[in-house]
Design a protein around this motif. Structure first.
Motif, PDB file in Angstrom:
ATOM      1  N   LEU A  19      -2.855 112.616  49.569  1.00  0.00           N
ATOM      2  CA  LEU A  19      -1.916 113.080  48.562  1.00  0.00           C
ATOM      3  C   LEU A  19      -2.467 112.778  47.185  1.00  0.00           C
ATOM      4  N   SER A  20      -2.131 113.630  46.230  1.00  0.00           N
ATOM      5  CA  SER A  20      -2.584 113.418  44.866  1.00  0.00           C
ATOM      6  C   SER A  20      -1.415 113.559  43.900  1.00  0.00           C
ATOM      7  N   CYS A  21      -1.395 112.705  42.901  1.00  0.00           N
ATOM      8  CA  CYS A  21      -0.378 112.741  41.860  1.00  0.00           C
ATOM      9  C   CYS A  21      -1.098 112.938  40.531  1.00  0.00           C
ATOM     10  N   ALA A  22      -0.819 114.051  39.880  1.00  0.00           N
ATOM     11  CA  ALA A  22      -1.479 114.364  38.618  1.00  0.00           C
ATOM     12  C   ALA A  22      -0.477 114.297  37.478  1.00  0.00           C
ATOM     13  N   ALA A  23      -0.922 113.738  36.369  1.00  0.00           N
ATOM     14  CA  ALA A  23      -0.058 113.628  35.191  1.00  0.00           C
ATOM     15  C   ALA A  23      -0.747 114.273  33.995  1.00  0.00           C
ATOM     16  N   SER A  24       0.070 114.798  33.106  1.00  0.00           N
ATOM     17  CA  SER A  24      -0.473 115.491  31.943  1.00  0.00           C
ATOM     18  C   SER A  24      -0.263 114.702  30.655  1.00  0.00           C
ATOM     19  N   VAL A  25      -0.557 113.416  30.719  1.00  0.00           N
ATOM     20  CA  VAL A  25      -0.409 112.584  29.539  1.00  0.00           C
ATOM     21  C   VAL A  25      -1.558 111.599  29.492  1.00  0.00           C
ATOM     22  N   ARG A  26      -2.068 111.323  28.301  1.00  0.00           N
ATOM     23  CA  ARG A  26      -3.237 110.461  28.169  1.00  0.00           C
ATOM     24  C   ARG A  26      -2.965 109.023  28.553  1.00  0.00           C
ATOM     25  N   SER A  72      -8.940 107.529  36.533  1.00  0.00           N
ATOM     26  CA  SER A  72      -8.470 107.623  35.153  1.00  0.00           C
ATOM     27  C   SER A  72      -9.057 108.831  34.433  1.00  0.00           C
ATOM     28  N   ALA A  73     -10.255 109.216  34.789  1.00  0.00           N
ATOM     29  CA  ALA A  73     -10.874 110.374  34.144  1.00  0.00           C
ATOM     30  C   ALA A  73     -10.100 111.658  34.454  1.00  0.00           C
ATOM     31  N   LYS A  74      -9.573 111.739  35.666  1.00  0.00           N
ATOM     32  CA  LYS A  74      -8.819 112.925  36.075  1.00  0.00           C
ATOM     33  C   LYS A  74      -7.328 112.762  35.874  1.00  0.00           C
ATOM     34  N   ASN A  75      -6.896 111.545  35.499  1.00  0.00           N
ATOM     35  CA  ASN A  75      -5.462 111.273  35.335  1.00  0.00           C
ATOM     36  C   ASN A  75      -4.690 111.502  36.630  1.00  0.00           C
ATOM     37  N   THR A  76      -5.248 111.014  37.714  1.00  0.00           N
ATOM     38  CA  THR A  76      -4.604 111.176  39.013  1.00  0.00           C
ATOM     39  C   THR A  76      -4.511 109.842  39.744  1.00  0.00           C
ATOM     40  N   VAL A  77      -3.541 109.757  40.626  1.00  0.00           N
ATOM     41  CA  VAL A  77      -3.411 108.643  41.555  1.00  0.00           C
ATOM     42  C   VAL A  77      -3.288 109.248  42.945  1.00  0.00           C
ATOM     43  N   TYR A  92       7.153 112.797  50.293  1.00  0.00           N
ATOM     44  CA  TYR A  92       6.480 111.748  49.521  1.00  0.00           C
ATOM     45  C   TYR A  92       6.563 112.081  48.034  1.00  0.00           C
ATOM     46  N   TYR A  93       6.936 111.061  47.256  1.00  0.00           N
ATOM     47  CA  TYR A  93       7.090 111.215  45.818  1.00  0.00           C
ATOM     48  C   TYR A  93       6.173 110.223  45.097  1.00  0.00           C
ATOM     49  N   CYS A  94       5.579 110.686  44.004  1.00  0.00           N
ATOM     50  CA  CYS A  94       4.905 109.742  43.121  1.00  0.00           C
ATOM     51  C   CYS A  94       5.788 109.536  41.893  1.00  0.00           C
TER      52      CYS A  94
END
Length: 124
Positions: A19-26, A72-77, A92-94
């Motif tokens: 699973l991947s969690c992507a965010a659009s904030v620095r 951190s480079a991709k802003n994902t967990v 599943y929720y991030c």
């Protein structure tokens, strides 16, 4: 701070999913991020979290099978799930912890931004 969870699907018991969690904030990397899950008829429960210093923690039920990591480079967990069991079936929720530079809570009330959820179904 929209979060986008992806990677769910149908898998047989013993299989794997990532699973991947992507965010659009620095500033995403300065917050703890958690993965939670909710099975039908059950409350949302903690699965894993990673602190802003990349310290992981896991629920006992997934320890040794799941691995949480941050890019951190991709802003994902990401949440790598191996040896999946039927009881892992859930949405599943991030989520991002409310407090910046926080300790990484395991409680849902301490998280303020949530992804939309991704369904994981493990067949026996």
């Amino acid at each position: 701070v929209p979060l986008q969870a992806s990677g769910g699907g149908l898998v047989q018991a013993g299989g794997s999913l990532r699973l991947s969690c992507a965010a659009s904030v620095r500033t995403f990397s300065t917050y703890a991020v958690g993965w939670f899950r909710q099975a039908p008829g059950k409350e949302r429960e903690f699965v894993a979290r990673i602190t802003w210093t990349d310290g992981p923690a896991y629920a006992d039920s997934v320890k040794g099978r799941f691995t949480i990591s941050r890019d951190s480079a991709k802003n994902t967990v990401d949440l790598q799930m191996n040896s999946l069991k039927p009881e892992d079936t859930a949405v599943y929720y991030c989520a991002r912890e409310r407090r910046r530079y926080g300790a990484g809570s395991i409680f849902t009330v301490d998280y303020d931004y949530w992804g939309q959820g991704t369904l994981v179904t493990v067949s026996s």
